[in-house]
Design a protein around this motif. Structure first.
Motif, PDB file in Angstrom:
ATOM      1  N   ALA A 131       0.872  -1.177   0.000  1.00  0.00           N
ATOM      2  CA  ALA A 131       0.000   0.000   0.000  1.00  0.00           C
ATOM      3  C   ALA A 131       0.907   1.225   0.000  1.00  0.00           C
ATOM      4  O   ALA A 131       1.915   1.258   0.711  1.00  0.00           O
ATOM      5  CB  ALA A 131      -0.909   0.005   1.222  1.00  0.00           C
ATOM      6  N   THR A 132       0.564   2.223  -0.780  1.00  0.00           N
ATOM      7  CA  THR A 132       1.375   3.437  -0.878  1.00  0.00           C
ATOM      8  C   THR A 132       0.539   4.637  -0.444  1.00  0.00           C
ATOM      9  O   THR A 132      -0.546   4.868  -0.974  1.00  0.00           O
ATOM     10  CB  THR A 132       1.889   3.635  -2.319  1.00  0.00           C
ATOM     11  N   TYR A 133       1.068   5.362   0.518  1.00  0.00           N
ATOM     12  CA  TYR A 133       0.423   6.568   1.040  1.00  0.00           C
ATOM     13  C   TYR A 133       1.281   7.755   0.608  1.00  0.00           C
ATOM     14  O   TYR A 133       2.485   7.779   0.849  1.00  0.00           O
ATOM     15  CB  TYR A 133       0.349   6.530   2.570  1.00  0.00           C
ATOM     16  N   VAL A 134       0.666   8.747  -0.022  1.00  0.00           N
ATOM     17  CA  VAL A 134       1.378   9.926  -0.513  1.00  0.00           C
ATOM     18  C   VAL A 134       0.729  11.146   0.113  1.00  0.00           C
ATOM     19  O   VAL A 134      -0.497  11.219   0.229  1.00  0.00           O
ATOM     20  CB  VAL A 134       1.275  10.019  -2.059  1.00  0.00           C
ATOM     21  N   GLY A 135       1.538  12.111   0.502  1.00  0.00           N
ATOM     22  CA  GLY A 135       0.955  13.311   1.070  1.00  0.00           C
ATOM     23  C   GLY A 135       1.978  14.324   1.534  1.00  0.00           C
ATOM     24  O   GLY A 135       3.124  14.330   1.087  1.00  0.00           O
ATOM     25  N   ARG A 136       1.526  15.160   2.458  1.00  0.00           N
ATOM     26  CA  ARG A 136       2.325  16.268   2.976  1.00  0.00           C
ATOM     27  C   ARG A 136       2.228  16.286   4.497  1.00  0.00           C
ATOM     28  O   ARG A 136       1.152  16.113   5.067  1.00  0.00           O
ATOM     29  CB  ARG A 136       1.786  17.587   2.409  1.00  0.00           C
ATOM     30  N   TYR A 137       3.368  16.477   5.124  1.00  0.00           N
ATOM     31  CA  TYR A 137       3.406  16.687   6.568  1.00  0.00           C
ATOM     32  C   TYR A 137       3.395  18.176   6.860  1.00  0.00           C
ATOM     33  O   TYR A 137       4.028  18.954   6.154  1.00  0.00           O
ATOM     34  CB  TYR A 137       4.692  16.125   7.188  1.00  0.00           C
ATOM     35  N   GLU A 138       2.707  18.544   7.920  1.00  0.00           N
ATOM     36  CA  GLU A 138       2.797  19.887   8.477  1.00  0.00           C
ATOM     37  C   GLU A 138       3.214  19.728   9.927  1.00  0.00           C
ATOM     38  O   GLU A 138       2.554  19.011  10.694  1.00  0.00           O
ATOM     39  CB  GLU A 138       1.449  20.610   8.402  1.00  0.00           C
ATOM     40  N   TYR A 139       4.297  20.350  10.285  1.00  0.00           N
ATOM     41  CA  TYR A 139       4.846  20.252  11.638  1.00  0.00           C
ATOM     42  C   TYR A 139       4.890  21.620  12.297  1.00  0.00           C
ATOM     43  O   TYR A 139       5.112  22.628  11.624  1.00  0.00           O
ATOM     44  CB  TYR A 139       6.306  19.775  11.607  1.00  0.00           C
ATOM     45  N   VAL A 140       4.751  21.608  13.613  1.00  0.00           N
ATOM     46  CA  VAL A 140       5.225  22.711  14.442  1.00  0.00           C
ATOM     47  C   VAL A 140       6.291  22.076  15.315  1.00  0.00           C
ATOM     48  O   VAL A 140       6.005  21.183  16.128  1.00  0.00           O
ATOM     49  CB  VAL A 140       4.114  23.354  15.296  1.00  0.00           C
ATOM     50  N   LEU A 141       7.531  22.482  15.075  1.00  0.00           N
ATOM     51  CA  LEU A 141       8.660  21.974  15.841  1.00  0.00           C
ATOM     52  C   LEU A 141       9.076  23.021  16.852  1.00  0.00           C
ATOM     53  O   LEU A 141       9.046  24.217  16.561  1.00  0.00           O
ATOM     54  CB  LEU A 141       9.842  21.652  14.916  1.00  0.00           C
ATOM     55  N   GLU A 142       9.463  22.559  18.030  1.00  0.00           N
ATOM     56  CA  GLU A 142       9.879  23.493  19.068  1.00  0.00           C
ATOM     57  C   GLU A 142      11.292  23.158  19.505  1.00  0.00           C
ATOM     58  O   GLU A 142      11.593  21.998  19.811  1.00  0.00           O
ATOM     59  CB  GLU A 142       8.920  23.424  20.254  1.00  0.00           C
ATOM     60  N   ARG A 143      12.148  24.163  19.478  1.00  0.00           N
ATOM     61  CA  ARG A 143      13.522  23.966  19.936  1.00  0.00           C
ATOM     62  C   ARG A 143      13.535  24.063  21.452  1.00  0.00           C
ATOM     63  O   ARG A 143      13.087  25.052  22.027  1.00  0.00           O
ATOM     64  CB  ARG A 143      14.432  25.017  19.319  1.00  0.00           C
ATOM     65  N   ARG A 144      14.035  23.001  22.074  1.00  0.00           N
ATOM     66  CA  ARG A 144      14.151  22.959  23.531  1.00  0.00           C
ATOM     67  C   ARG A 144      15.588  22.630  23.885  1.00  0.00           C
ATOM     68  O   ARG A 144      16.367  22.248  23.021  1.00  0.00           O
ATOM     69  CB  ARG A 144      13.193  21.914  24.102  1.00  0.00           C
ATOM     70  N   SER A 145      15.919  22.716  25.158  1.00  0.00           N
ATOM     71  CA  SER A 145      17.310  22.479  25.555  1.00  0.00           C
ATOM     72  C   SER A 145      17.767  21.070  25.194  1.00  0.00           C
ATOM     73  O   SER A 145      18.942  20.855  24.934  1.00  0.00           O
ATOM     74  CB  SER A 145      17.486  22.736  27.055  1.00  0.00           C
ATOM     75  N   GLY A 146      16.859  20.098  25.138  1.00  0.00           N
ATOM     76  CA  GLY A 146      17.228  18.736  24.772  1.00  0.00           C
ATOM     77  C   GLY A 146      17.177  18.481  23.281  1.00  0.00           C
ATOM     78  O   GLY A 146      17.373  17.352  22.838  1.00  0.00           O
ATOM     79  N   GLY A 147      16.907  19.492  22.475  1.00  0.00           N
ATOM     80  CA  GLY A 147      16.825  19.335  21.026  1.00  0.00           C
ATOM     81  C   GLY A 147      15.444  19.695  20.520  1.00  0.00           C
ATOM     82  O   GLY A 147      14.638  20.306  21.220  1.00  0.00           O
ATOM     83  N   LEU A 148      15.159  19.298  19.301  1.00  0.00           N
ATOM     84  CA  LEU A 148      13.853  19.582  18.711  1.00  0.00           C
ATOM     85  C   LEU A 148      12.799  18.649  19.262  1.00  0.00           C
ATOM     86  O   LEU A 148      13.064  17.474  19.526  1.00  0.00           O
ATOM     87  CB  LEU A 148      13.912  19.421  17.186  1.00  0.00           C
ATOM     88  N   ARG A 149      11.586  19.165  19.405  1.00  0.00           N
ATOM     89  CA  ARG A 149      10.432  18.368  19.811  1.00  0.00           C
ATOM     90  C   ARG A 149       9.281  18.697  18.866  1.00  0.00           C
ATOM     91  O   ARG A 149       9.140  19.834  18.405  1.00  0.00           O
ATOM     92  CB  ARG A 149      10.000  18.668  21.257  1.00  0.00           C
ATOM     93  N   ILE A 150       8.468  17.696  18.610  1.00  0.00           N
ATOM     94  CA  ILE A 150       7.296  17.871  17.753  1.00  0.00           C
ATOM     95  C   ILE A 150       6.135  18.311  18.631  1.00  0.00           C
ATOM     96  O   ILE A 150       5.724  17.579  19.534  1.00  0.00           O
ATOM     97  CB  ILE A 150       6.935  16.561  17.030  1.00  0.00           C
ATOM     98  N   GLN A 151       5.610  19.486  18.364  1.00  0.00           N
ATOM     99  CA  GLN A 151       4.443  19.958  19.089  1.00  0.00           C
ATOM    100  C   GLN A 151       3.172  19.603  18.319  1.00  0.00           C
ATOM    101  O   GLN A 151       2.150  19.287  18.920  1.00  0.00           O
ATOM    102  CB  GLN A 151       4.520  21.454  19.335  1.00  0.00           C
ATOM    103  N   HIS A 152       3.264  19.653  17.005  1.00  0.00           N
ATOM    104  CA  HIS A 152       2.109  19.310  16.169  1.00  0.00           C
ATOM    105  C   HIS A 152       2.612  18.599  14.923  1.00  0.00           C
ATOM    106  O   HIS A 152       3.580  19.048  14.300  1.00  0.00           O
ATOM    107  CB  HIS A 152       1.333  20.571  15.778  1.00  0.00           C
ATOM    108  N   ARG A 153       1.960  17.485  14.594  1.00  0.00           N
ATOM    109  CA  ARG A 153       2.309  16.721  13.384  1.00  0.00           C
ATOM    110  C   ARG A 153       1.008  16.354  12.685  1.00  0.00           C
ATOM    111  O   ARG A 153       0.160  15.682  13.254  1.00  0.00           O
ATOM    112  CB  ARG A 153       3.066  15.455  13.764  1.00  0.00           C
ATOM    113  N   ARG A 154       0.872  16.823  11.477  1.00  0.00           N
ATOM    114  CA  ARG A 154      -0.336  16.565  10.683  1.00  0.00           C
ATOM    115  C   ARG A 154       0.097  15.908   9.380  1.00  0.00           C
ATOM    116  O   ARG A 154       0.961  16.423   8.672  1.00  0.00           O
ATOM    117  CB  ARG A 154      -1.043  17.888  10.411  1.00  0.00           C
TER     118      ARG A 154
END
Length: 172
Positions: A131-154
């Protein structure tokens, strides 16, 4: 408190490069393809959301439209626990997946956050079917002291329907 103790550098997303974000997204894809879902979950902030809108309303909001997936942090943890357990029959044994990520773009930055989009192709192989899924991700990434974190992933599917792929039993 001394000036040195209070002079911790502010974290700004504007300092991020596309290469840093690409490396982060490529690592995320590898964790998913390798079914290292517990490690993948650690990439998310405590106030995260993960959503997959329906194919007929890709720009809709989960508060007003039925979504395929609309998880907050607790639901996402539960989803991962189910997928790693033995009760999710559609993924037992686990499907093999391969993700291709491209066209990564930083749309805007504000403070420690970056709004990022990327295109994806996810191939899911199980029981001699692909099965093949094609699309687009939309992220809100947040820089924190431990590195990047995903706040929103669509994950917005470009498919007109799920008829050909059957279902979304994996994490896109």
């Amino acid at each position: 408190m001394s000036q040195l103790a209070s002079a911790a550098p502010a974290l700004h997303a504007a300092d991020l490069t596309r290469a840093e974000i690409e490396d982060f997204l490529f690592e995320e894809a590898a964790l998913l393809d390798e079914w290292r879902l517990a490690e993948w979950l650690e990439l998310f902030s405590d106030d995260c959301t993960y959503s997959v809108p329906s194919t007929d309303a890709p720009e809709a909001e989960p508060s007003t439209t039925l979504f395929l997936i609309a998880d907050d942090a607790a639901r996402l943890r539960s989803r991962v626990e189910q997928l790693l357990g033995k009760t999710t029959w559609s993924e037992n044994p686990h499907a093999r997946t391969r993700r291709l990520i491209g066209n990564v773009r930083i749309r805007r930055t504000e403070g420690a956050r970056a709004w990022v989009t990327a295109n994806f192709v996810v191939h899911r192989m199980r029981t001699n079917q692909v099965a093949t899924y094609v699309g687009r991700y939309e992220y809100v990434l947040e820089r924190r002291s431990g590195g990047l974190r995903i706040q929103h992933r669509r994950a917005i599917l470009d498919l007109e329907s799920l008829r050909d792929v059957g279902k979304v039993s994996i994490i896109l």
